[in-house]
Write an enzyme that holds these catalytic residues in place. Structure first.
Site, PDB file in Angstrom:
ATOM      1  N   CYS A 136      -1.188   0.056  -1.286  1.00 33.11           N
ATOM      2  CA  CYS A 136      -1.511   0.458   0.083  1.00 33.11           C
ATOM      3  C   CYS A 136      -3.020   0.611   0.248  1.00 33.11           C
ATOM      4  CB  CYS A 136      -0.799   1.762   0.432  1.00 33.11           C
ATOM      5  SG  CYS A 136      -1.163   2.327   2.106  1.00 33.11           S
ATOM      6  N   CYS A 139      -4.070   3.566   2.438  1.00 35.12           N
ATOM      7  CA  CYS A 139      -3.987   4.868   1.766  1.00 35.12           C
ATOM      8  C   CYS A 139      -5.128   5.036   0.749  1.00 35.12           C
ATOM      9  CB  CYS A 139      -2.670   5.015   0.994  1.00 35.12           C
ATOM     10  SG  CYS A 139      -1.224   4.381   1.827  1.00 35.12           S
ATOM     11  N   ASP A 140      -5.388   3.999  -0.038  1.00 35.22           N
ATOM     12  CA  ASP A 140      -6.256   4.167  -1.208  1.00 35.22           C
ATOM     13  C   ASP A 140      -7.615   3.466  -1.115  1.00 35.22           C
ATOM     14  OD1 ASP A 140      -4.195   5.554  -2.398  1.00 35.22           O
ATOM     15  OD2 ASP A 140      -3.352   3.794  -3.374  1.00 35.22           O
TER      16      ASP A 140
END
Ligand code: NDP
Length: 312
Positions: A136, A139-140
């Site tokens: 992701c 997200c990261d």
């Protein structure tokens, strides 16, 4: 005795629904999952730092965020069962849900079983998971280890396009690796990628393995047309090869689309009255912790209103 409501799944969607239903004195039972969705607590349990969940300016780890949500749901009276629902009968009234050890009866169900990001079967996947490999980018991608580095994305759909574009905000360069010579992504998304000077595309290319010492430092890739293999230097690899919604136990019971996602009507209602769905199991677009939590709140409210309408 039938339960009033059973929530299946314990990611941000399921636990937010649990908080709302417990506060509404509906005494919810959460069958939190065991192994079928990867891990109880959902995908955040395998996410290191979360920097974009509102309210945590210093970031919070995925497991800690889930522990806090679970504690909040327990504080108001949610009960938990650590098993997977393996089968259900939604034609019965009350509905029947089966786990490996028990059968539950319930007036309503909230399905919040999420979707599992597909991963490449690289020999070194485990070694570099969360040490350079992620599923992701949103997200990261903004984490310090990825800033101003060369990063790779694998896939050819809209997610791969979106994640590559997103990563250009942090990376020095993004290498998009696709196994064919044409993308399946929408033309509009492709155009943005093709016009972005920070993105280099490797067509007809597969990843054979990840390399590095403690964290990822490169990939071994192969061109399927020429057969040539080589190593490239990258500090991050983001899988964008699709998701699999966790709906196997629902087959034939409820309307799901060709890819297995639950079809929700308008809000969180499904094709079966009294069954609600929230989070990634019905969302293939946003897939964020905060949107999952938001739809969990909606499912809790929809369920509560359904029950009070039914009982009045
Ligand atoms: P898709 O299934 O559309 O694409 C997956 C991609 O990964 C394909 O290009 C596929 O290659 C590739 N792939 C699959 N398995 C492997 C493998 N083992 N090795 C290498 N490559 C592999 O998934 P997406 O997540 O991109 O999209 C899912 C849905 O969500 C779509 O309907 C999409 O339109 C939608 N979506 C919409 C967005 C938006 O509107 N903003 C954003 C993100 C998603 P191949 O093409 O060769 O099969």
């Amino acid at each position: 005795m039938a339960e009033k409501v059973i929530i299946i799944g314990s990611g941000p969607a399921g636990l937010t629904a649990a908080i709302y239903l417990a506060r509404a004195s509906l005494n919810p039972l959460c069958i939190e999952g065991f192994i079928s969705g990867g891990v109880a607590g959902g995908q955040l349990m395998i996410t290191t730092e979360i920097e974009n969940f509102p309210g945590f300016p210093e970031a919070i780890s995925g497991p800690e965020l889930m522990e806090r949500m679970k504690n909040q749901a327990m504080k108001f009276g949610t009960r938990f069962v650590s098993e997977d629902v393996i089968e259900c009968d939604l034609s019965k009234d009350p509905f029947l849900l089966r786990t490996a050890s028990s059968t539950f009866q319930t007036e309503t169900v909230i399905v919040a079983t999420g979707a599992t990001a597909k991963r490449l079967n690289l020999p070194s996947h485990e070694k570099f998971w969360n040490r350079g490999i992620s599923a992701c980018a949103v997200c990261d991608g903004g984490l310090p280890i990825f800033r101003n580095q060369v990063l790779a994305v694998v896939g050819g759909g809209d997610t791969a396009m979106e994640e590559s574009l997103y990563l250009t905000h942090f990376a020095s360069k993004v290498i998009l690796i696709h196994r064919r010579d044409e993308f399946r992504a929408s033309k509009a998304m492709q155009k943005k990628v093709l016009n972005n000077p920070k993105i280099k595309i490797l067509y007809n290319t597969i990843i054979e393995d990840a390399i590095g010492d403690k964290s990822l430092s490169g990939l071994k890739i192969k061109n399927l047309k020429s057969g040539e293999t080589k190593e490239i230097e990258v500090k991050g690899l983001f899988y964008a090869i699709g998701h699999k919604p966790n709906t196997d136990f629902l087959k034939g019971q409820i309307e799901i689309d060709d890819e297995g996602y639950i079809i929700t009507k308008g809000r969180t209602m499904t094709s079966v009255e009294g069954v609600f769905a929230c989070g990634d199991v019905q969302d293939k677009i946003y897939r964020q912790a905060v949107t999952a939590a938001g739809s969990g709140c909606m499912a809790g409210v929809d369920c509560e209103r359904y029950l009070s309408g039914k009982n009045s």
